[in-house]
Enzyme design. Sequence first.
Site, mmCIF file in Angstrom:
data_model
loop_
_atom_site.group_PDB
_atom_site.id
_atom_site.type_symbol
_atom_site.label_atom_id
_atom_site.label_comp_id
_atom_site.label_asym_id
_atom_site.label_seq_id
_atom_site.Cartn_x
_atom_site.Cartn_y
_atom_site.Cartn_z
ATOM 1 N N GLY A 14 -32.025 11.760 -45.042
ATOM 2 C CA GLY A 14 -33.062 12.759 -44.839
ATOM 3 C C GLY A 14 -32.960 13.257 -46.382
ATOM 4 O O GLY A 14 -32.129 14.194 -46.426
ATOM 5 N N GLY A 16 -35.550 16.114 -46.944
ATOM 6 C CA GLY A 16 -36.184 17.186 -46.909
ATOM 7 C C GLY A 16 -35.541 18.647 -47.166
ATOM 8 O O GLY A 16 -34.421 18.348 -48.080
ATOM 9 N N PHE A 17 -35.848 19.555 -46.649
ATOM 10 C CA PHE A 17 -35.060 20.630 -46.760
ATOM 11 C C PHE A 17 -33.696 20.911 -46.800
ATOM 12 O O PHE A 17 -32.914 21.118 -47.827
ATOM 13 C CB PHE A 17 -35.836 21.987 -46.352
ATOM 14 C CG PHE A 17 -37.250 22.467 -46.825
ATOM 15 C CD1 PHE A 17 -37.479 22.614 -48.309
ATOM 16 C CD2 PHE A 17 -38.092 22.074 -45.988
ATOM 17 C CE1 PHE A 17 -38.684 23.029 -48.733
ATOM 18 C CE2 PHE A 17 -39.361 22.392 -46.270
ATOM 19 C CZ PHE A 17 -39.737 22.820 -47.725
ATOM 20 N N GLY A 18 -33.200 20.197 -45.675
ATOM 21 C CA GLY A 18 -31.701 20.334 -45.338
ATOM 22 C C GLY A 18 -30.919 19.303 -46.017
ATOM 23 O O GLY A 18 -29.876 19.666 -46.756
ATOM 24 N N GLU A 172 -52.588 28.636 -39.621
ATOM 25 C CA GLU A 172 -53.066 28.234 -40.919
ATOM 26 C C GLU A 172 -54.188 27.162 -40.901
ATOM 27 O O GLU A 172 -55.221 27.109 -42.020
ATOM 28 C CB GLU A 172 -51.831 27.889 -41.517
ATOM 29 C CG GLU A 172 -50.850 28.916 -42.108
ATOM 30 C CD GLU A 172 -49.751 28.835 -42.731
ATOM 31 O OE1 GLU A 172 -49.363 27.803 -42.626
ATOM 32 O OE2 GLU A 172 -49.396 29.590 -43.731
ATOM 33 N N ASP A 301 -34.031 20.793 -38.198
ATOM 34 C CA ASP A 301 -34.790 20.657 -37.219
ATOM 35 C C ASP A 301 -34.123 19.486 -36.371
ATOM 36 O O ASP A 301 -34.368 19.297 -35.119
ATOM 37 C CB ASP A 301 -36.119 20.084 -37.528
ATOM 38 C CG ASP A 301 -37.105 21.506 -37.844
ATOM 39 O OD1 ASP A 301 -36.547 22.407 -37.894
ATOM 40 O OD2 ASP A 301 -38.201 21.077 -38.332
ATOM 41 N N ALA A 316 -38.096 26.196 -42.838
ATOM 42 C CA ALA A 316 -37.551 25.804 -43.920
ATOM 43 C C ALA A 316 -36.157 26.408 -44.551
ATOM 44 O O ALA A 316 -35.363 25.842 -45.058
ATOM 45 C CB ALA A 316 -38.592 25.662 -45.289
#
Lengths: 416, 416
Positions: A14, A16-18, A172, A301, A316
Site C-alpha cells: 500500500g 497511501g499515507f501509511g 464537503e 485504516d 490521514a
Amino acid sequence: MMAQSGRSRVVIVGGGFGGLEAARGLAKAAVEITLLDQRNYHLFQPLLYQVATAALSPSEIAWPLRHVLTRQANVRVVMAQALAIDLERREVESTAGVFPYDHLILATGATHSYFGKPQWEQHAPGLKSLADATELRRRILSAFEQAETADPGARPALLTFAIVGGGATGVEMAGAVAELARDALSRDFRQIDPSLARVLLIEGGPRVLPALAEDLSAYAGRALRELGVEVMTGTTVTGLEDGRVQLGDQVIEAGTVIWAAGVAASKLAAELAAEHDRAGRVKVAADLSLPDHPEVFVVGDAAAMLSDGKPVPGIAPAAKQAGRHAARQVLAQIAGRPTEAFRYSHAGDLATIGRHNAAVQLGRVKLTGFIGWIFWGVAHVYFLIGLRNRIAVAFDWLWSWLTRQRNIRLIVQHRA
Amino acid sequence: MMAQSGRSRVVIVGGGFGGLEAARGLAKAAVEITLLDQRNYHLFQPLLYQVATAALSPSEIAWPLRHVLTRQANVRVVMAQALAIDLERREVESTAGVFPYDHLILATGATHSYFGKPQWEQHAPGLKSLADATELRRRILSAFEQAETADPGARPALLTFAIVGGGATGVEMAGAVAELARDALSRDFRQIDPSLARVLLIEGGPRVLPALAEDLSAYAGRALRELGVEVMTGTTVTGLEDGRVQLGDQVIEAGTVIWAAGVAASKLAAELAAEHDRAGRVKVAADLSLPDHPEVFVVGDAAAMLSDGKPVPGIAPAAKQAGRHAARQVLAQIAGRPTEAFRYSHAGDLATIGRHNAAVQLGRVKLTGFIGWIFWGVAHVYFLIGLRNRIAVAFDWLWSWLTRQRNIRLIVQHRA
C-alpha cells in the site's frame, strides 16, 4: 532468513499515507524495501471530493510513487495487486509474483461499507479512488445535461443529489455540489435553472461532523443550509434503488446518490489470518504488530489502532504517524531493541463548507468562516507532494475563487 | 417550416472545430441554433498526443461547450448522440429526441481507418478522443511497470512501442514516447533501464510528414533518429495481433502499438443518404452543401471538401474555415442571396519532434529546431480556448522543460 545481501527484506503493501511514510521512515536503514501498490500513484485522498466536483484535475492530487521514491535507493516500487499474505511462510502473493519478507507493513486502507447491502454500491458510488471521483463527476455533470433535455416532470428528480453520511467527506461533497449548481453552472443552461437543484445531506447520527465539537457541528449545519443544502440528521437510509432513496417511511427521488458513510477495511486486511473488529480492521498490539507475529505491522485504516487504550481516528495524519511508527519498530527489531507502543498525537479536525468557509478544530482553538478556509487551504496545499502540484492546486483555487468557475467540467465515458 | 418564433432553426451536429466555429459564425443572426454533441466539451485535438504521453491533463485541452457558448443566447447546447439524419423530413434523430431543422450543418469529424481490418483496433488504439488518450497513457506507462517485474527475456517486447502512421500525429507521438522513456522515466526504475525502450515509427509512404516539403520531412526523420526513434518508411503493416506487428516478412514483437494512420468519416456522415468518397466522406458541392439539399452543409473531416478543385487537408484550420463558411451560407440563404464557393486559405503545416524541436512550413518560410518549437508552442497556446487553459498549459510546458519531468503519469483503470 535474510536476503542474499544479508539485509532484512521489508515488504510494504500500500502506497497511501501509511505505506509511503513507512518507506520514508526506513530511508537510511540497511534494508531492502519492496513497496507494492496496485496503482502507480500516491493519492491525496482528502481532496478527492474536489475532483468529483470538477474543481481539481486528477493529476493535481496524485503523484507517481516511483517518482516520489526515486532517490531512495533502498526501495523498489512494484505496481501489482497483493492477493494474499501467508503469515507462516512470510510471503506476500501478488499479481507480479511472490515476495518473501522478514518484516511486513500492511497499509492497504479502507473502502466504504454499505452496511451489509453491497448491492447499494452500483446506485450510490463512494469516493475512495480517482476512478470513483471521475465517475461521480460524470454522474453529477450528466444529471444536469439530462435534465436539460428531459420532460419538465422528470427534472426535479434528475436535479436531486442525495449524499449519505455527514462526516467530513459528506459535508464537503454537499457544499461543493450545492455551489457547483448555484455558481459555476447557473448561467450555462437554457431549459433548466441549475441553482434549483436539491442537495440532501443524510446523516444517521444527531449531528454532522461528529468528530468536531458540538458548536462547530451546529455552525457547519447552518453554513450548509445557507448554501441551500437540506441537512437531515437522525435519518437512516433503509433502501436504495436506481433513482430512489428510502428513508424509513419517506421516499426521495434522487437521480444521483453519493455514498460517504461507513468504513470497511480493505479485503487483504479483512482476510488476514488474525483477529478483526466488526469493520474488518485488524486488531493490533499496542506497538501495531500482530499479537502472534511481531514481524508484521498493520497501520492506518486497515488496523483497529489504539493509543493509550483509545481508538485512533481514520484520518490521514493518523495513518502517517502509524506508518512512521511501524518503520521505527522494524528498525528496533533489527537492532534487537524492544518495540514501543504507538502514541497518536491528534492535531485537529477540519472540513470545508463550500468555496470559502470551513470548520476547523485544533485542540481548544476553533476557526470558522473565511479564516478557517484559509487555514484549511494552506494546510492542504502544504501537505501535497511536490512543488508542481502545490502551484497547480493553488492556481486552480485562486482561479475558481476569482471567476466562480469550475475548470474541470469533463464528462468522460471510458471504454469498458 | 419555421420555428414558432418565426426564426430559422439551425441544427449543428458536432462541437469540434467546424461545429463550434459555425455556431459562432451565427452569433448575431436571428436564428435558433441547436448544437448537438455526444460529449459535453470541445476538444483541442492537436494536443491530444500530449495527454497520451503524460505531459498534459485532459482538462487542459477540453472546455465545456455549454460554457464556451454561454453568452451566445441563440444557441442551445444538447449533450446527445445524433443517430440518423432524415433529409426528406429535415430531422435529426438523437438520443435526446428528434430535432427538426431548416438548415443543418454536419460537423461530426472522423475516426481512424484500419484499412478494412476493424479487428486491429483493440490491439492498436487510435488517438481521437480523451478516452483514447487516457487509455494510451495507461498502456504506455503500464508497459514500463510490467517490464519492471517481468522475466528479463520478456522485457524487450514490453519495451517496444510501434507507432503506425508517419503524419503529424505519428511523428509527435513517436518523439514524445521516446523522450518520456529517455528523460522522465529514466531514473525511476530499478530493474529496467527505460531509456533502452525501442520506439518504431512505421510509415507506408516514402517519407514522414508528407504534407511538408521534402527537406522538412528529411529534417524530421533525422531529428526523430537523434531521439532514438527507428523511422521505417515504405513499410506497410500487413498483420496485427496482441503484441505482434507483421511488416511483410518481418515480425516485430511490440507490447504497445499505437494507430495514427488512415482516416474514415464519422459513422453519421458515412451513413448519410449522399455520395461519399472511399473514406466515407460526404461529397459536397463547391459551397459545402449537399448537391440535392442546399439546406444541408457538411464541413471538416466529415466532408470531402474541395477548394479551387483541390482537396482541402483534414486539419483544424480547414475545419474552422469551413464551419465559418457554412454559417455565412446559411445567412445568405436566409437573406435570399446566392451561396458562394468555399475557398480554403492554407496557413501552414507543423509538427513537433520531442520537447523542443519542430518542423514548421508557412508557405515558403520554413522553421526548424527550437525556433520552430517556440512558434509551434505559441500558436497552440494562442488557439486554446480560455485564459485558464492557456496559463495552465504554458505552466506545464515550462515546468516540464525545466525539470524534464512529465507531470501526469497516472495509470487509471476505469470501471467497466
